[in-house]
Enzyme design. Structure first.
Site, PDB file in Angstrom:
ATOM      1  N   GLY A  52       0.808  -1.219   0.000  1.00  0.00           N
ATOM      2  CA  GLY A  52       0.000   0.000   0.000  1.00  0.00           C
ATOM      3  C   GLY A  52       0.840   1.268   0.000  1.00  0.00           C
ATOM      4  N   GLY A 108       2.568   3.656   1.543  1.00  0.00           N
ATOM      5  CA  GLY A 108       3.139   3.865   2.866  1.00  0.00           C
ATOM      6  C   GLY A 108       3.641   5.273   3.099  1.00  0.00           C
ATOM      7  N   ARG A 109       4.018   5.974   2.018  1.00  0.00           N
ATOM      8  CA  ARG A 109       4.415   7.377   2.164  1.00  0.00           C
ATOM      9  C   ARG A 109       3.900   8.222   1.004  1.00  0.00           C
ATOM     10  NH1 ARG A 109      10.913   7.930   0.900  1.00  0.00           N
ATOM     11  NH2 ARG A 109      11.056   6.388  -0.748  1.00  0.00           N
ATOM     12  N   ASP A 128       7.506   6.180   8.947  1.00  0.00           N
ATOM     13  CA  ASP A 128       6.766   7.383   9.326  1.00  0.00           C
ATOM     14  C   ASP A 128       6.034   8.025   8.150  1.00  0.00           C
ATOM     15  OD1 ASP A 128       8.839   8.515   7.863  1.00  0.00           O
ATOM     16  OD2 ASP A 128       9.932   9.226   9.626  1.00  0.00           O
ATOM     17  N   ARG A 134      -1.318  -0.121  -9.743  1.00  0.00           N
ATOM     18  CA  ARG A 134      -0.141  -0.971  -9.946  1.00  0.00           C
ATOM     19  C   ARG A 134      -0.551  -2.422 -10.170  1.00  0.00           C
ATOM     20  NH1 ARG A 134       3.501   2.024  -6.637  1.00  0.00           N
ATOM     21  NH2 ARG A 134       2.577   4.079  -6.303  1.00  0.00           N
ATOM     22  N   ASP A 171       4.745  -4.015  -7.109  1.00  0.00           N
ATOM     23  CA  ASP A 171       4.013  -2.857  -6.598  1.00  0.00           C
ATOM     24  C   ASP A 171       4.567  -1.551  -7.166  1.00  0.00           C
ATOM     25  OD1 ASP A 171       6.158  -3.819  -4.729  1.00  0.00           O
ATOM     26  OD2 ASP A 171       5.865  -1.843  -3.859  1.00  0.00           O
ATOM     27  N   ASN A 172       5.675  -1.641  -7.919  1.00  0.00           N
ATOM     28  CA  ASN A 172       6.250  -0.463  -8.569  1.00  0.00           C
ATOM     29  C   ASN A 172       6.044  -0.487 -10.079  1.00  0.00           C
ATOM     30  OD1 ASN A 172       7.197   0.410  -6.091  1.00  0.00           O
ATOM     31  ND2 ASN A 172       9.228  -0.462  -6.360  1.00  0.00           N
TER      32      ASN A 172
END
Length: 522
Positions: free
Chosen positions: A101, A103-104, A135, A200, A270-271
């Site tokens: 997912g 994430g950033r 984060d 993706r 995922d990329n």
């Protein structure tokens, strides 16, 4: 953004996560989660692509506004929008990783302009339910690399996401640049990137892996309806045509990567975009010396799965995973296998045509395979700069002697004193064959040179160039970001005032972090 035509088709038509808490968790039976960006403490705009702003419907005056800075740094949310993070899975370095997912990355909204749709996404805008142990923030160095590279790729003619803006957050972010136990605080930054969508391969893999087949069917049909409206036929026929289009677009993208010497560095499923555009610029790099085994990714330094020469095969492997994800809707392996089987064959045919065009050969001959194979081998006998070699090849004329031809390319050698004995003999033999082949072409020297110079770039974003811009930016000097941005808008032009960038990798860049060694945090 007064001219924005907001049309959030993704969130309006697909199942949303009912849990609005921004806690890291497994998110099932959904395609996305609503989440707001983390508000930056003191955002500052570093650079904006005016062309991309115009593309999505933002005026030059609006670029200068406080609203622009606040929206594209995540400080404010556009009216009538709900930012969201996408849920997807994927294979990383060949291994199933489960839920990944955004994430950033946080999608701000989808806008319509001039009958085209664009998704605006902030990268480095804070934690989402998919941030795992991270984060969700990004640092200045990786943000500069992504911002510059996406635009550089566009002007090279390589399918890619676009960069709208680059901003500082005003906050410090803790990162371990080489994952070696030495974390340090760095400047935080946010890039706004733009694409038709950020869907993706892993988006479909996730649904099939979880047996969420109703959502899978809905999502594939949504994708075809909005992004491939030309596809018609019964449902199974549409699904196969969709897969074929993704395979074709992926093949074209990889072909362009090989043409300009680009190495993605982290070709996880995922990329990989369904649109066949380059996404997720992390530990990328351009070949300096021609080395098919080179990868810029330290994480991949042992197995070299994502090395330059293996990118077509990895693309096929990734498409195989997408085929597996679509299989429950088709329930027939043979037509999917046929598309997969022809992928490499079609790529090899296209590659041959592309490679010959880099050589200035635009007709076919029985000797062509030998010329290509011979050059690929000889380029590796001594460090030879790929960009400089192919660019200077256009300076060779039909009536040149072998010695004159060699003079035109010798600037590309990193260690000129090595080009003697057997290596020099090999070059002389290849140039003899090459000159004979050029004389069989009908194009004049000037015509051929002009065509070659539109295929072989003079300027690419070498890692050391990006690192120089990063080093200056760390000292609050962003002039080099602007200089490189402008340079790379015309990569095929001579630009004599910028000749200093038409240069081999300097010795200091051979081992410097950010130039030769890059991690997934880069």
């Amino acid at each position: 953004m007064k001219n924005f035509r907001i049309n959030n088709r993704f969130t309006a038509e697909l199942p949303a996560d009912p849990d609005l808490t921004n806690e890291v968790r497994q998110v099932k039976n959904t395609l996305f989660s609503y989440v707001n960006p983390t508000k930056p403490s003191n955002p500052k705009l570093i650079h904006v692509s005016e062309e991309v702003a115009e593309l999505v419907g933002i005026s030059k005056d609006e670029i200068k506004s406080e609203e622009f800075l606040n929206v594209f740094s995540g400080k404010e949310i556009l009216p009538e929008t709900q930012p969201y993070a996408m849920c997807y899975a994927g294979h990383q370095f060949g291994n199933w990783a489960g839920q990944l997912g955004d994430g950033r990355a946080i999608n701000l909204t989808e806008v319509e302009n001039n009958n085209k749709f664009y998704t605006l996404q902030l990268k480095g805008a804070g934690k989402t339910p998919y941030s795992r142990t991270a984060d969700g923030l990004a640092v200045l160095r990786s943000s500069i690399r992504e911002y510059l590279c996406a635009e550089a790729m566009h002007y090279l003619g390589v399918p890619t996401t676009r960069s709208l803006s680059l901003a500082l957050s005003g906050d410090q972010v803790l990162r371990d640049v080489l994952y070696n136990g030495n974390p340090a605080y760095e400047k935080g930054a946010i890039v706004c990137r733009v694409a038709p969508s950020f869907i993706r391969f892993g988006s479909y893999e996730m649904l099939t892996a979880r047996n969420e087949l109703k959502n899978l069917k809905q999502f594939v049909e949504f994708t075809i309806k909005h992004y491939f409206p030309e596809i018609t036929g019964d449902p199974k026929e549409q699904y196969l045509k969709f897969f074929q289009k993704v395979a074709d677009a992926t093949r074209e993208m990889i072909l362009h990567w090989q043409r300009v010497g680009f190495v993605h560095g982290v070709m996880n499923t995922d990329n990989m975009s369904i649109h066949g555009i380059t996404i997720d610029y992390g530990p990328y790099g351009w070949l300096e010396n021609y080395d098919p085994d080179w990868t810029p990714n330290t994480t991949d330094s042992q197995n070299r799965r994502y090395r330059f020469g293996n990118q077509p095969q990895v693309a096929q492997w990734n498409l195989f995973q997408l085929a597996n994800a679509l299989y429950p809707l088709i329930n027939e392996a043979a037509p999917l296998e046929k598309i997969l089987d022809t992928f490499i064959t079609d790529f090899e045919n296209d590659y041959k045509t592309m490679f010959l065009s880099k050589l200035g050969i635009f007709t076919s001959s029985e000797a062509d395979d030998k010329i290509i194979k011979g050059l690929e081998e000889i380029l590796q006998l001594s460090e030879t700069d790929m960009t400089i070699f192919f660019r200077n090849l256009s300076k060779i004329k039909k009536d040149h002697s072998v010695e004159q031809a060699f003079e035109k390319i010798e600037f590309a050698f990193y260690i000129p004193e090595e080009i003697r004995g057997n290596i020099l003999d090999a070059w002389q033999k290849w140039l003899t064959v090459y000159l004979k082949r050029l004389n069989a072409e009908e194009l004049s020297d000037n015509e051929r040179s002009e065509k070659m110079n539109q295929i072989n770039p003079k300027y690419v974003l070498r890692n050391y160039m990006a690192q120089l811009a990063i080093d200056a930016a760390d000292k609050d000097n962003y002039s080099l970001v602007t200089e490189l941005f402008e340079l790379l808008k015309r990569p095929y032009d001579e630009q004599p005032e910028s000749e200093k960038w038409f240069a081999k990798r300097p010795d200091w860049a051979r081992t410097k972090v950010g130039c030769s060694m890059l991690s997934c945090s880069s």
